[in-house]
Structures are given as structure tokens and as C-alpha cells.
Design a protein around this motif. Structure first.
Motif, PDB file in Angstrom:
ATOM      1  N   TYR A   1      23.586  32.902  56.029  1.00 16.53           N
ATOM      2  CA  TYR A   1      24.758  32.827  56.897  1.00 16.53           C
ATOM      3  C   TYR A   1      25.157  31.372  57.117  1.00 16.53           C
ATOM      4  CZ  TYR A   1      21.637  31.456  60.718  1.00 16.53           C
ATOM      5  OH  TYR A   1      20.712  30.796  61.494  1.00 16.53           O
ATOM      6  N   SER A   2      26.430  31.197  57.470  1.00 13.84           N
ATOM      7  CA  SER A   2      26.962  29.880  57.805  1.00 13.84           C
ATOM      8  C   SER A   2      27.580  29.930  59.198  1.00 13.84           C
ATOM      9  CB  SER A   2      28.004  29.452  56.772  1.00 13.84           C
ATOM     10  OG  SER A   2      27.391  29.185  55.526  1.00 13.84           O
ATOM     11  N   LEU A   3      28.145  28.814  59.612  1.00 15.32           N
ATOM     12  CA  LEU A   3      28.605  28.688  60.997  1.00 15.32           C
ATOM     13  C   LEU A   3      29.806  29.568  61.321  1.00 15.32           C
ATOM     14  CD1 LEU A   3      28.278  27.220  63.706  1.00 15.32           C
ATOM     15  CD2 LEU A   3      29.721  25.376  62.795  1.00 15.32           C
ATOM     16  N   TYR A   4      30.766  29.684  60.390  1.00 20.34           N
ATOM     17  CA  TYR A   4      32.032  30.354  60.688  1.00 20.34           C
ATOM     18  C   TYR A   4      32.131  31.718  60.022  1.00 20.34           C
ATOM     19  CZ  TYR A   4      33.394  25.729  62.329  1.00 20.34           C
ATOM     20  OH  TYR A   4      33.437  24.538  62.997  1.00 20.34           O
ATOM     21  N   LYS A   5      32.497  32.720  60.814  1.00 22.48           N
ATOM     22  CA  LYS A   5      32.675  34.066  60.270  1.00 22.48           C
ATOM     23  C   LYS A   5      34.081  34.228  59.701  1.00 22.48           C
ATOM     24  CE  LYS A   5      31.203  37.980  62.245  1.00 22.48           C
ATOM     25  NZ  LYS A   5      31.158  39.188  63.126  1.00 22.48           N
ATOM     26  N   ALA A   6      34.163  34.669  58.463  1.00 18.93           N
ATOM     27  CA  ALA A   6      35.451  34.990  57.856  1.00 18.93           C
ATOM     28  C   ALA A   6      35.896  36.389  58.266  1.00 18.93           C
ATOM     29  CB  ALA A   6      35.369  34.878  56.340  1.00 18.93           C
ATOM     30  N   CYS A   7      34.969  37.345  58.193  1.00 13.53           N
ATOM     31  CA  CYS A   7      35.292  38.718  58.571  1.00 13.53           C
ATOM     32  C   CYS A   7      34.004  39.517  58.705  1.00 13.53           C
ATOM     33  CB  CYS A   7      36.220  39.372  57.544  1.00 13.53           C
ATOM     34  SG  CYS A   7      35.485  39.538  55.895  1.00 13.53           S
ATOM     35  N   ASP A   8      34.107  40.682  59.304  1.00 13.32           N
ATOM     36  CA  ASP A   8      32.981  41.613  59.341  1.00 13.32           C
ATOM     37  C   ASP A   8      32.871  42.298  57.985  1.00 13.32           C
ATOM     38  OD1 ASP A   8      32.106  41.345  62.073  1.00 13.32           O
ATOM     39  OD2 ASP A   8      33.955  42.361  62.655  1.00 13.32           O
ATOM     40  N   LEU A   9      31.706  42.806  57.685  1.00  9.54           N
ATOM     41  CA  LEU A   9      31.533  43.520  56.421  1.00  9.54           C
ATOM     42  C   LEU A   9      32.377  44.796  56.408  1.00  9.54           C
ATOM     43  CD1 LEU A   9      29.825  42.292  54.228  1.00  9.54           C
ATOM     44  CD2 LEU A   9      28.061  43.995  54.677  1.00  9.54           C
ATOM     45  N   THR A  10      32.640  45.367  57.573  1.00  7.50           N
ATOM     46  CA  THR A  10      33.458  46.587  57.663  1.00  7.50           C
ATOM     47  C   THR A  10      34.940  46.324  57.385  1.00  7.50           C
ATOM     48  OG1 THR A  10      33.486  46.245  60.057  1.00  7.50           O
ATOM     49  CG2 THR A  10      31.933  47.872  59.199  1.00  7.50           C
ATOM     50  N   ASP A  11      35.338  45.047  57.294  1.00 12.38           N
ATOM     51  CA  ASP A  11      36.712  44.732  56.882  1.00 12.38           C
ATOM     52  C   ASP A  11      36.884  44.854  55.373  1.00 12.38           C
ATOM     53  OD1 ASP A  11      37.637  44.098  59.482  1.00 12.38           O
ATOM     54  OD2 ASP A  11      36.733  42.121  59.355  1.00 12.38           O
ATOM     55  N   ILE A  12      35.763  45.047  54.676  1.00 12.73           N
ATOM     56  CA  ILE A  12      35.754  45.188  53.221  1.00 12.73           C
ATOM     57  C   ILE A  12      35.707  46.674  52.863  1.00 12.73           C
ATOM     58  CG2 ILE A  12      34.378  44.695  51.149  1.00 12.73           C
ATOM     59  CD1 ILE A  12      35.719  42.232  52.318  1.00 12.73           C
ATOM     60  N   THR A  13      36.433  47.075  51.820  1.00 14.26           N
ATOM     61  CA  THR A  13      36.403  48.485  51.395  1.00 14.26           C
ATOM     62  C   THR A  13      35.366  48.729  50.294  1.00 14.26           C
ATOM     63  OG1 THR A  13      38.176  48.103  49.770  1.00 14.26           O
ATOM     64  CG2 THR A  13      38.839  48.828  51.983  1.00 14.26           C
TER      65      THR A  13
END
Length: 251
Positions: A213-225
Motif C-alpha cells: 500500500y501507499s499513502l494515497y487511495k485512488a479507489c476502493d477495490l469495489t469500484d472495479i468490475t
């Protein structure tokens, strides 16, 4: 003896995304109480992360690796992932491609198709410019020197204004718990916009990056199909991903 045991624990964690006390008891031939004491100390030192499902190595990615560095990692896995992802693209599609070596491997499989490709990756844009049946749109902005891709608000505006058939997202760190993360705020924002309006949002990333993991979240895994990754992904992680109704494709 204690140092040797702790080294064995850490070495085992390097090769397994999530392990239990029972797993470690078998590996190092110590009692559950002894293992738990070791884990408490490793947790206090910041070496591991403890969750309800077990423990994992604390794999914080502080900096974006360069394109040259990434080219040397997981070469076979990346090609297999690209080959599987190719099946998700058909003639006439509009495709958004994130920067990265896995995206580049995917692009090489698509040159026979008439497509509209939108990308932030300078290498991909230049490569595809040789093929007249592919319309190439590059998201503008400032060039990020580590990845040779564009970042910034100019490109983000373009990405938010389109409605592609499929978007392929890459990353250096991902997990069920922390989602898809990046070392910089600008990269995180850009990745969100890459997938924001796409019908299919596909993560293409090898399993070695899972659990980091890194400092900044791009998205949750549930935002991916969809997730396309290699079959070295931990079984528990596979189950957790499928439980979230994400289509998991293993190669």
C-alpha cells in the motif's frame, strides 16, 4: 534462537499475503503463545499488519518506481495478464489505458483492431501512432518523469468528459482492505478519473503487488468490475475479492 525464529516468520510472510498463527506454528515449530508474542513485537515495530484474518508483512510503497525498474519485474505474469485482458476488447471499442508496462504489453495485442484509445502513457501513444486504424488521444498535462505519463488537471478534465467501453487501470499496490493506492496525490486523482465513467473498470496487476500500500487511495477495490491477475494470488485474497462481486480472472 529467537532471532532465527523471527527471521523465519518474516521470510514466510514475504511469500504469503496473509497468514495465521496456526500457519506459523507449523513453519517455525514453536508454540502458539510464542508466535503471538513475536507477532506483538513485530506489530509494535511496524514490521507487520494484524487483521481479523491473520497477519501480513507491512509493505509500504513510498515512491513510484520508474518504468525501467518495472520492466524487469514479473515479466511472464504481466504478459499472461495482458493476453487475458485482450479478450475484453473488441473492434470499435473506446479504451482508456493507464500508464505502465502491463498496459504496454496489452497494447501490443490490440494493434490489429480498429479502436479509439485514450491514454496518459507517452510510450503507448507513440507506439500506437504507427497504426492508422487506431485513433489515439493522449490526456495532456505535466509529464511525470518516473512513469513517462501525463498528470494534472488538464488530463483529468478530458478523462471525466468521456464515456469509454472499458478502462484498464494499473497500480503498484492493491488489497481488499486498502483498495488501490499510489505514492502521490496527483496519481491517485488521475486513476479515479481513468475509471470514473467506464462501463467496465478493469484492474490489470500482478499478484506481487497485492498486500502492498501507499499513502494515497485512488479507489476502493469495489469500484472495479474486473481484476486480471496471476494465479499466485493468495487463496484467501481470491475468496475475499469474489465475495465482493468482483469478477476475478486468474492467469
Amino acid at each position: 534462537m529467537k532471532n532465527q525464529r523471527v527471521e523465519q516468520i518474516i521470510e514466510y510472510l514475504k511469500h504469503h499475503n496473509l497468514v495465521t498463527v496456526d500457519d506459523l506454528v507449523k513453519v517455525v515449530a514453536a508454540s502458539p503463545a510464542t508466535i503471538r508474542r513475536d507477532l506483538v513485537k513485530l506489530d509494535e515495530q511496524g514490521v507487520i499488519t494484524r487483521t481479523h484474518g491473520g497477519v501480513s508483512l507491512n509493505r509500504f510503497v513510498a515512491n513510484q518506481p520508474t518504468t525501467n525498474e518495472k520492466m524487469l519485474r514479473s515479466i511472464r505474469e504481466k504478459q499472461n495478464i495482458a493476453d487475458a485482458a485482450t479478450e475484453m476488447v473488441k473492434a470499435g471499442d473506446s479504451v482508456v489505458l493507464d500508464a505502465g508496462t502491463t498496459s504496454m504489453a496489452l497494447v501490443r495485442n490490440l494493434i490489429h483492431l480498429p479502436l479509439r484509445v485514450i491514454t496518459v502513457d507517452l510510450h503507448i501513444a507513440l507506439y500506437l501512432s504507427e497504426y492508422k486504424q487506431i485513433e489515439v488521444i493522449i490526456a495532456g498535462g505535466t509529464v511525470d518523469h518516473s512513469s513517462q505519463s501525463t498528470i494534472g488537471e488538464h488530463g483529468r478534465q478530458l478523462l471525466r468528459s468521456i464515456n469509454p467501453d472499458v478502462a484498464f487501470l494499473t497500480c503498484n499496490s492493491w488489497s481488499v482492505e486498502k483498495g488501490i493506492t499510489t505514492p502521490t496525490e496527483e496519481k491517485a486523482a488521475l486513476k479515479r478519473d481513468i475509471i470514473v465513467n467506464s462501463n467496465r473498470r478493469v484492474l490489470i496487476s500482478d499478484s506481487s503487488k497485492y498486500g502492498a500500500y501507499s499513502l494515497y487511495k485512488a479507489c476502493d477495490l469495489t469500484d472495479i468490475t474486473h481484476i486480471v491477475t496471476d494465479d499466485n494470488l493468495d487463496i484467501q485474497a481470491q475468496d475475499q475479492i469474489r465475495a465482493k462481486n468482483i469478477e476475478l480472472i486468474l492467469v
